[in-house]
Design an enzyme around this catalytic site. Structure first.
Site, PDB file in Angstrom:
ATOM      1  N   GLU A 150      15.564-119.393  26.511  1.00  0.00           N
ATOM      2  CA  GLU A 150      14.529-118.966  25.563  1.00  0.00           C
ATOM      3  C   GLU A 150      13.477-118.090  26.271  1.00  0.00           C
ATOM      4  O   GLU A 150      12.983-118.453  27.338  1.00  0.00           O
ATOM      5  CB  GLU A 150      13.843-120.203  24.981  1.00  0.00           C
ATOM      6  CG  GLU A 150      12.812-119.907  23.902  1.00  0.00           C
ATOM      7  CD  GLU A 150      12.073-121.149  23.436  1.00  0.00           C
ATOM      8  OE1 GLU A 150      12.051-122.146  24.188  1.00  0.00           O
ATOM      9  OE2 GLU A 150      11.522-121.132  22.320  1.00  0.00           O
ATOM     10  N   LYS A 225      13.590-118.189  15.439  1.00  0.00           N
ATOM     11  CA  LYS A 225      13.412-119.644  15.592  1.00  0.00           C
ATOM     12  C   LYS A 225      12.874-120.272  14.310  1.00  0.00           C
ATOM     13  O   LYS A 225      11.811-119.887  13.817  1.00  0.00           O
ATOM     14  CB  LYS A 225      12.441-119.871  16.755  1.00  0.00           C
ATOM     15  CG  LYS A 225      12.194-121.306  17.161  1.00  0.00           C
ATOM     16  CD  LYS A 225      11.426-121.326  18.496  1.00  0.00           C
ATOM     17  CE  LYS A 225      11.018-122.700  18.943  1.00  0.00           C
ATOM     18  NZ  LYS A 225      10.439-122.708  20.302  1.00  0.00           N
ATOM     19  N   CYS A 262      15.461-123.758  20.895  1.00  0.00           N
ATOM     20  CA  CYS A 262      14.590-124.782  21.479  1.00  0.00           C
ATOM     21  C   CYS A 262      14.292-125.972  20.555  1.00  0.00           C
ATOM     22  O   CYS A 262      15.174-126.791  20.301  1.00  0.00           O
ATOM     23  CB  CYS A 262      13.307-124.137  21.998  1.00  0.00           C
ATOM     24  SG  CYS A 262      12.417-125.200  23.171  1.00  0.00           S
TER      25      CYS A 262
END
Lengths: 420, 420
Positions: A150, A225, A262
């Site tokens: 990330e 995300k 994540c």
């Protein structure tokens, strides 16, 4: 910042050489070892190590972990540049009507290269330089798809809440993407490229984004995300909002892939959505620290692989990043200038509940695995999770739950509020 | 059928007494040990064992596993009747406005008692007799809530596809419920009672059901298994259909509990639904065998506890059950008369990603833990999974997915179908 590392990189290390245990250090090192797997390898007799690691890797009785021998140039690069290089085979059964669909997949974890006080352009260039031999090793190994960690092109500065770090953000087709497009073309490789994105067409807004680069260097698309943390020093919600790209699956020449960035790994629904859209491999590029999430790390990705009948590639950055100005965590403890130890431990999980060992908790690394994608459908046919899932129940429940007047289904003991 | 067991019950066993490793047997025993925890305890030096078990139990750096000393009568019963007795404390932080809400919870695992060829009434009575000292030990230990294993009042005969085993089925308020109601009254204990149910009012249909008995012996309600397997020898779909009771949470004097029966643990949505309805402890009474599911067992319950901020109590029966008539598994292998080894391994998982060690893979057992239910809300406040979950996205996705004309969100590489 990697000076705590120990060298137990050989998969066939001499298990009789028991080392003196050290106490756990601030970075949560395991008595001086850089993974549980290597601790057990060094300290158990060979048959006991084989049996314990079989249990820990979710292998069935009699099933053994299968390693891959990589070409010499890859091993030479790992040795010269001191990164952890491991490679495994995750097999499927032979089928009658389909050939095996074996894809060689790589995961890269790395620490930053220069102090966060260096000029930003120098910091980014130094990370490019650090990554080059690792990507070259992947190319030399014939890797088909690779995923980076990330926001790999910058320190994970979101702890600071300082907006100047937004300078690192790039358009989806910016400098970092161009850097990787070269390797995609050179090695005929699909590359998943998680960056801090600046969305020029929408008022220069900031996103946490993965750009998917096709094997000819073309940009296939991007994903942003979906779930943003508000926990500990993870002040990312100060910088960017929840993604607006849904749950896309990218059909590449090597298979159908998706990216759960994540914190999205804590959300089973996020994993589910990539599965419903047909993913065969879901990458989870992360940046997470030991004290906060390490107990969850061996669990969530494996559960997602099992529940959704796909492979998962988990990546976490390594090292401890120190920032110029101190900040607090909202936990009442004193201000501090470092984010904590990013514990690496990148690995693969398979739909049959097995997994590979993890990369080092301290060193840069390249984890390679040959995944037979036929395993996904084999597990679907065997376990039937999709067919037994009763999605209509949950569509109805969620539709009711999101309404402000939702009433949970609770059956109270009628004797509860009577006195005895 | 428990003759493979080894005695490593002491939590403070002498770790210097290394045993000669044995090869893995048909029941998948771990070199003669009955859990990975005990293998490591016997073979690692104390500081290394402490560190490895801390990692495996998901404890943070410096956090130690905390055992509970039980009253002598409980230990005496375990010794006399040869069942594994373990007890742990899963703590929460101290709060300013709420007192700790500590509930003592028990999980019971057991093998059947008589051969499956014995008269059915004798078989059931023998199981009652076998369970009595285990439940008495729970009572003597001050346990508040106890859960038994799936269909505890019969052999797990669904592999056979023979309908005569339906004779074991009982009304929800039948013999087995009445047997447990006595203990509930005697010990002021909530009891989760998973039985094979015969639904008299609906044409004598069969269900896989958990009856919730209140601490005064009253029946609070029931829940029927939501997801039914069609895998290996698990021919349960021959006997009963998917449950029609939704996802009820039962509000008892000791907290809000729910029951995710066996195969439902493979479905993250099932776990989610109990969470959305407010469960603080979800029991997973199971009957599952080593070759099929053991690699998944340490993963799914812990993931559910993490993702839904509640405790999970996982229970699996033990032993190998042999049936009078052979059957096949649909895997091309020869017919056989035994279901495989039910591997026990009952344990608790906590919302902070920690878990207890597991009970024996071979012996009957009682796992007790003191759970501070305040931990559930503490983890919700810390991680905010509910607030960052974006349920509206998934309500919409599932509503679309259940339609026959659903189109997955796929972005194809436009170069994919062009020749090079």
């Amino acid at each position: 910042m990697d000076n705590k590392e120990k060298n137990f990189t050989s998969e066939n290390g001499d298990s009789s050489s028991k080392t003196t245990p050290q106490t756990a250090s601030k970075d949560g090192s395991i008595c001086g070892f850089d993974s549980l797997h290597r601790l057990l390898q060094a300290c158990l007799s060979p048959p006991l190590f084989q049996e314990a690691s079989r249990m820990l890797l979710g292998l069935n009785c009699g099933q053994a972990l299968e390693t891959i021998t990589l070409p010499d140039p890859a091993a030479a690069l790992a040795s010269k540049h001191d990164f952890d290089l491991q490679a495994y085979y995750l097999r499927a059964d032979k089928e009658s009507l389909r050939e095996p669909r074996i894809v060689r997949v790589g995961l890269i974890q790395n620490s930053i290269s220069l102090p966060t006080t260096a000029p930003f352009s120098d910091q980014k260039r130094a990370i490019f330089e650090k990554l080059t031999p690792i990507i070259e090793a992947a190319g030399a190994s014939g890797v088909n798809i690779i995923c980076l960690q990330e926001a790999w092109m910058m320190p994970f500065a979101f702890c600071t809440r300082e907006k100047r770090w937004c300078e690192f953000a790039e358009p989806f087709d910016g400098e970092s993407t161009q850097f990787l497009q070269e390797f995609a073309r050179k090695y005929n490789m699909v590359i998943v490229n998680p960056i801090l994105e600046r969305d020029i067409k929408h008022g220069e807004t900031i996103w946490n984004t993965a750009v998917i680069i096709g094997n000819r260097g073309n940009i296939i698309g991007k994903h942003r995300k979906n779930h943003i943390p508000r926990v500990g020093d993870f002040n990312e919600s100060t910088y960017y909002m929840e993604g607006n790209t849904g749950h896309p699956v990218f059909e590449t020449v090597y298979g159908k892939i998706a990216v759960n960035i994540c914190y999205g790994r804590h959300h089973p629904l996020n994993w589910l959505a990539f599965g419903l859209n047909g993913a065969e491999i879901v990458f989870n590029p992360s940046a997470t620290v030991g004290e906060l999430s390490e107990p969850m790390w061996p669990i969530e990705a494996r559960n997602a692989a099992i529940a959704n009948s796909y492979f998962v590639g988990s990546i976490n950055r390594v090292g401890t990043e120190v920032f110029p100005n101190p900040f607090t965590s909202g936990d009442g403890k004193p201000e501090h200038a470092e984010f904590g130890h990013f514990y690496g431990s990148s690995h693969f999980s398979a739909p049959d509940a097995s997994c590979t060992p993890s990369l080092s908790r301290f060193k840069d690394g390249l984890m390679i695995s040959d995944l037979d994608l036929n395993l996904c459908r084999q597990l679907k046919d065997k376990w039937g999770f999709r067919m037994t899932a009763r999605y209509e129940l949950y569509a109805d429940l969620l539709a009711r739950y999101v309404k402000p007047d939702f009433e949970p289904q609770v059956i109270s003991d009628p004797l509860l509020h009577k006195s005895a």
